[in-house]
Design an enzyme around this catalytic site. Sequence first.
Site, PDB file in Angstrom:
ATOM      1  N   ASP A  69     -10.936 -31.191  -8.026  1.00  0.00           N
ATOM      2  CA  ASP A  69     -10.068 -30.552  -9.025  1.00  0.00           C
ATOM      3  C   ASP A  69     -10.694 -30.688 -10.416  1.00  0.00           C
ATOM      4  O   ASP A  69     -10.152 -30.175 -11.401  1.00  0.00           O
ATOM      5  CB  ASP A  69      -8.632 -31.085  -8.961  1.00  0.00           C
ATOM      6  CG  ASP A  69      -8.543 -32.582  -9.167  1.00  0.00           C
ATOM      7  OD1 ASP A  69      -9.588 -33.238  -9.360  1.00  0.00           O
ATOM      8  OD2 ASP A  69      -7.407 -33.105  -9.136  1.00  0.00           O
ATOM      9  N   SER A  70     -11.883 -31.330 -10.490  1.00  0.00           N
ATOM     10  CA  SER A  70     -12.669 -31.303 -11.724  1.00  0.00           C
ATOM     11  C   SER A  70     -13.095 -29.865 -12.046  1.00  0.00           C
ATOM     12  O   SER A  70     -13.588 -29.599 -13.140  1.00  0.00           O
ATOM     13  CB  SER A  70     -13.910 -32.207 -11.604  1.00  0.00           C
ATOM     14  OG  SER A  70     -14.614 -31.954 -10.401  1.00  0.00           O
TER      15      SER A  70
ATOM     16  N   LYS B  94      -8.571 -34.269   0.059  1.00  0.00           N
ATOM     17  CA  LYS B  94      -8.533 -35.553  -0.662  1.00  0.00           C
ATOM     18  C   LYS B  94      -7.273 -35.625  -1.499  1.00  0.00           C
ATOM     19  O   LYS B  94      -6.888 -34.626  -2.132  1.00  0.00           O
ATOM     20  CB  LYS B  94      -9.781 -35.699  -1.542  1.00  0.00           C
ATOM     21  CG  LYS B  94      -9.769 -36.955  -2.415  1.00  0.00           C
ATOM     22  CD  LYS B  94     -11.147 -37.348  -2.936  1.00  0.00           C
ATOM     23  CE  LYS B  94     -11.607 -36.629  -4.181  1.00  0.00           C
ATOM     24  NZ  LYS B  94     -10.730 -36.757  -5.357  1.00  0.00           N
TER      25      LYS B  94
ATOM     26  N   GLU C 216      -5.056 -38.295  -4.317  1.00  0.00           N
ATOM     27  CA  GLU C 216      -5.159 -39.461  -5.199  1.00  0.00           C
ATOM     28  C   GLU C 216      -3.951 -40.375  -5.002  1.00  0.00           C
ATOM     29  O   GLU C 216      -2.806 -39.889  -4.991  1.00  0.00           O
ATOM     30  CB  GLU C 216      -5.219 -39.018  -6.668  1.00  0.00           C
ATOM     31  CG  GLU C 216      -6.494 -38.255  -7.005  1.00  0.00           C
ATOM     32  CD  GLU C 216      -6.591 -37.880  -8.479  1.00  0.00           C
ATOM     33  OE1 GLU C 216      -5.718 -38.290  -9.288  1.00  0.00           O
ATOM     34  OE2 GLU C 216      -7.543 -37.170  -8.839  1.00  0.00           O
TER      35      GLU C 216
ATOM     36  N   GLU D 280     -13.049 -44.776  -8.032  1.00  0.00           N
ATOM     37  CA  GLU D 280     -13.552 -44.266  -9.311  1.00  0.00           C
ATOM     38  C   GLU D 280     -13.384 -45.287 -10.430  1.00  0.00           C
ATOM     39  O   GLU D 280     -12.284 -45.815 -10.655  1.00  0.00           O
ATOM     40  CB  GLU D 280     -12.815 -42.945  -9.659  1.00  0.00           C
ATOM     41  CG  GLU D 280     -13.309 -42.337 -10.968  1.00  0.00           C
ATOM     42  CD  GLU D 280     -12.891 -40.887 -11.165  1.00  0.00           C
ATOM     43  OE1 GLU D 280     -12.332 -40.269 -10.228  1.00  0.00           O
ATOM     44  OE2 GLU D 280     -13.124 -40.378 -12.284  1.00  0.00           O
TER      45      GLU D 280
END
Length: 276
Positions: free
Chosen positions: A56-57, A125, A127, A194
């Site tokens: 989503d970057s 993925k 979070e 991260e």
Amino acid sequence: MDDKFSPVGSQVKKITTHVLKAMKQAGEKISMLTAYDFSMAQIIDQAGIDIILVGDSASNVMAGHETTLPITLDQMIYHASSVIRGVKNSLVVVDLPFGSYQGNSKEALTSAIRIMKESGAHSVKLEGGREIKESVERIISAGIPVMGHLGLTPQSIYKFGTYAVRAKEEEEREKLKEDAKLLEEAGCFAIVLEKIPAHLAKEVSESVEIPVIGIGAGGGVDGQVLVLHDMLGITQEFSPRFLRRYNNLHEQITMSVQAYINDVKTQDFPNSKEQY
Ligand code: KIV
């Protein structure tokens, strides 16, 4: 391709979640990069990358938003389906975007199914840790592989307030270790860590059997991920300590475009061989 760089010593091979687990067991490090479009995905797949993350970057590097929050599920599906068309061997993981899974586990499953069905991706993925456990389990029970993401989770940036290193305090460290175990028990095939201290990332990697992929988490984990635009030097302002730039494409593209402008203005392009 040199055997040395191929998964678990074999010739070029299609990467699956099982191959990744075997790589961890064999001590072979896993390489992962982001991609958001067909052309880049084709290049990095052919170069031999193990995992491609449609992150989503994309919200930052493709759309120019300040955070990852605005990108939509439809936009992620568009990016993912473009990437999939360029990929032959890498495993493609797609981020569930902010707002597409936090509501409840049914919504999470619906979003994950849309990504798999409409883009042809191989996994998703999410979070978070214990807060999303039910969603992770529900998605996995539908046969969709899930990668976890702990530490700095950019979708929660307004809760954290900064992009600083996470889990420096005891309480957050303990929660992160518990969350990693919990994600493994829930059935995740891998976890991204991260921006956390290297010793903590190493400890987590040693405490679980699934691969742990780090970004700003040191070398004691099972693999590394970077944002493609950062490591190629397309983005310029973003320069955290963990980022190694392998190129300066911003400068190279600028020089190429300026040379082209000059050739057009001076009527050097096209020449007699470049026309019909
Ligand atoms: O969206 C993304 O690019 C990511 C990586 C930074 C792991 O989640």
